[in-house]
Design an enzyme around this catalytic site. Sequence first.
Site, PDB file in Angstrom:
ATOM      1  N   GLY A 136       0.822  -1.198   0.000  1.00 20.57           N
ATOM      2  CA  GLY A 136       0.000   0.000   0.000  1.00 20.57           C
ATOM      3  C   GLY A 136       0.859   1.252   0.000  1.00 20.57           C
ATOM      4  O   GLY A 136       1.747   1.411  -0.846  1.00 20.57           O
ATOM      5  N   ASP A 137       0.598   2.146   0.941  1.00 21.56           N
ATOM      6  CA  ASP A 137       1.390   3.377   1.034  1.00 21.56           C
ATOM      7  C   ASP A 137       2.295   3.367   2.257  1.00 21.56           C
ATOM      8  O   ASP A 137       2.658   4.407   2.783  1.00 21.56           O
ATOM      9  CB  ASP A 137       0.479   4.604   1.074  1.00 21.56           C
ATOM     10  CG  ASP A 137      -0.503   4.564   2.243  1.00 21.56           C
ATOM     11  OD1 ASP A 137      -0.568   3.519   2.925  1.00 21.56           O
ATOM     12  OD2 ASP A 137      -1.191   5.574   2.478  1.00 21.56           O
TER      13      ASP A 137
END
Length: 282
Positions: A136-137
């Site tokens: 993800g981030d």
Amino acid sequence: MGLAVVLLGTAAGLVWHPLLSAVLVTDGLAAAGAVLLTSRRVQQLRMQAQLREIDSLHDPVTELPNRTLFHQQALHLLAGGRRRGSLSAVMLLDLDRFKEVNDTLGHHQGDLLLHEIASRLRQAVRPSDVVSRLGGDEFAVLAVDLASREEAMLLAERLRDALSASVELCGITLEVEASIGIALCPDHATDSEQLLTQADIAMYQAKRQHTGVEFYSAQTDDSSRARLGLLADLRHAIPAVELVLHYQPKAAAASGEVSGVEALVRWQHPRHGLLYPDQFIP
């Protein structure tokens, strides 16, 4: 390639047979070729296996080590730091509002942003540090042989500064910000999994308080565990009719006449008593 010569035994002695010699020479060349092809095929398979292993340990978007490789590297680096008696830090970085980029510009542009962020993080750390994309981030940084807690904070601030420069995507100027949580080895833990968990708790503390960077603390951990407990209890609060409404009158200041009421939710928790919205609404 040597020439195979065939000698046949006869009553007169040993003679050379050209036909059988040609057959054996041909068979020898074929066998040598087969061995050569087999050797090349083995090398190809070995190279393909190595490439597959590299792919399985790296993030395809940023080419950074993934979570698996991060823990493998951390196992050796943290152990070496403990032997030398030095301080190490695991930092967890979470990009603020990255979901908005994906939702607005699309996942391809989001991947381009992640690739740019990975490049900036690589340039901001020391050669001995490890930068990883966990998914993800979320990114992780492992820094070993730090002189002090203050040096860990300086590195975290340098990482945030590296991300602060604007990024152009689809003609739009984006401002990138990140929240960072830090866990120290051996002060907080010595296992990379536990250090990542602690850094994660510290990172969410940095997000909630809008401080940018936070160190792990046991007090924050206790608070997070309490919140997790409340979250589990909240699943049962509605069917158990533990959420209740308190009504607060709305009155005119001049006349004192009541014109209506506000309905305010409270949680009558079976163990913690009456809880106000700021304790469970978030």
